[in-house]
Write an enzyme that holds these catalytic residues in place. Sequence first.
Site, PDB file in Angstrom:
ATOM      1  N   GLU A 149      -0.329 -11.855  40.834  1.00 24.45           N
ATOM      2  CA  GLU A 149      -0.217 -13.105  41.584  1.00 24.45           C
ATOM      3  C   GLU A 149       0.924 -12.989  42.595  1.00 24.45           C
ATOM      4  OE1 GLU A 149       0.393 -17.881  40.621  1.00 24.45           O
ATOM      5  OE2 GLU A 149       1.278 -16.379  39.291  1.00 24.45           O
ATOM      6  N   LYS A 187      -6.387 -21.198  42.846  1.00 21.71           N
ATOM      7  CA  LYS A 187      -5.687 -21.551  41.609  1.00 21.71           C
ATOM      8  C   LYS A 187      -5.893 -23.040  41.376  1.00 21.71           C
ATOM      9  CE  LYS A 187      -1.259 -20.871  39.222  1.00 21.71           C
ATOM     10  NZ  LYS A 187       0.109 -20.305  39.353  1.00 21.71           N
ATOM     11  N   CYS A 232      -2.800 -16.936  36.694  1.00 22.35           N
ATOM     12  CA  CYS A 232      -1.601 -17.253  35.902  1.00 22.35           C
ATOM     13  C   CYS A 232      -1.747 -18.518  35.056  1.00 22.35           C
ATOM     14  CB  CYS A 232      -0.396 -17.347  36.840  1.00 22.35           C
ATOM     15  SG  CYS A 232       1.210 -17.215  35.989  1.00 22.35           S
TER      16      CYS A 232
END
Length: 537
Positions: free
Chosen positions: A268, A345, A379
């Site tokens: 990331e 995300k 993440c």
Amino acid sequence: MTTATKKRLDVRAAVPSDVRGIQRLIARAYPGMPNYSLATIRGQINNFPNGCFVALYDDRVVGYCATMRVSKAMAFAVHDWDEITANGFGTRHSAAGEWLYGYEMAVDPKLRGLRIGQRLYDERKELTEELDLHGIVIAGRMPGYARAKRRVHGPADYLDKVVTGKMRDQVISFQLKNQFEPLGVLENYLPEDKQSDGHAAHLVWRNPYVDPDEAPEMRVPRGVESVRIATCQLQARAVENFDEFIRNVEYFVDVAADYRSDFIIFPELFTLPLLSYETKKLTPVEAIDKLTAYTPRLTKELGRMALEYNINIIGGSHPTRADDGDIQNIAYVALRDGSIHTQEKIHPTPNEAFWWNIKGGDSLDVIQTDCGPIGVLICYDSEFPELARRLVDQGARIIFVPFCTDSRLGYLRVRYCAQARAIENQCYVVMSGNVGNLPNVDNMDIQYAQSAILTPCDLPFARDGIAAESTENVETLTMADVNLADLSWARAEGTVRNLRDRRFDLYHIEWDSNPDHSHAPSGGPVPAGGHNAPGGG
């Protein structure tokens, strides 16, 4: 001299590129019922590619059917549509199931004179015989029941009158001609089917080539469907320019390709080193705008490397200002066929929201690759179980998790959640994190990572559920071969069978409707139920 013209009607196995045509067909065939989302249709095909068929007339989808393999106990038990189909995704398909269960059949209402439903049922029967299954079980619509309700004593009486020829039902009569036998009525099978008053006829066709008294062979062959995965634990270092950054990335792509890896994943925010050669201190807004300016060059280089090195690249993530002005953290995925896909995300961390003003995305879907469908959870997204479940429902067998964590505590949150996602979804999860620091770049002061390739915890897999892992905080490339066929075995015959054993009679995940604007078709609500055209089931 002989000539041949192109055939106008073709029946073949459905593929993911058919999903939009299938959705349009469902809308034509069942205008008064909720339609499938594209993600749900994609899941039906990915979860059992051999069991979904389309009929094409002049290259237009005019017929579709979906099936899955299930056990006798599941097929013959009292059930409803949501429960047995996993809300339409077909995730409860079992490679060890001895019965074929048909849960979707749709035919273009303007072309029913072409016997498309019959052709699709012939494909189902041929598949059943080819796989030596015991037969086909369906829950056929009863579209004449609502009109005849006052003349019969309930749905069971209506079914009996149709079977004995005292009444006629468009669907059930068709099934009887196809040698289906009634087992009874499944009440409240599909409440949205108003013509059937929500009920369905429980019907079975028995394979004449299989002895019904023969004990089923419940062993799934332990085949080999090997995929080689490389995860790059990347050192955050200052660079002189964009070209130097790309050379650092390309080094690891080259190494992974030399080892004939199918995938390589980067961490990331792996592009933050591009801020290291700025001559003045940038505010967070200025930094985002600087990074956004690199997006076209970044995607071009990722696409070039994927093609030249013949490898699929999960390009970590890169902050990008969207057309509407929102800043999003986006993974750019370059496939070796030359295509570029994106995954937003969904959940920015409090730090990202505060320092970068990053907004969460609203679309999550699988990406179709030459190694099958995959998913990406950036993440923090790995800490939300419903996201991984959505990807696996659509057929993902590998989920990639690029991450960026500053402390061991932060890393362990991602690590433990990634391992949980692998266990509860019976899939592989691949982690890739940053190490080192960038003193002049906000939010990159320190990094902690131990990248890993994680597996379910069951007999075919690594002892600790870890196919491979990196040394902490060292720049390195870690590789492992994973066998996708082991996932099929575990889901059908493993010690635990999380996907199949979910209690759909108690709970399910329903996504809100949203427009299609992601890397691949998505959007629309999870359907409220299935449809059975004049082929039923």
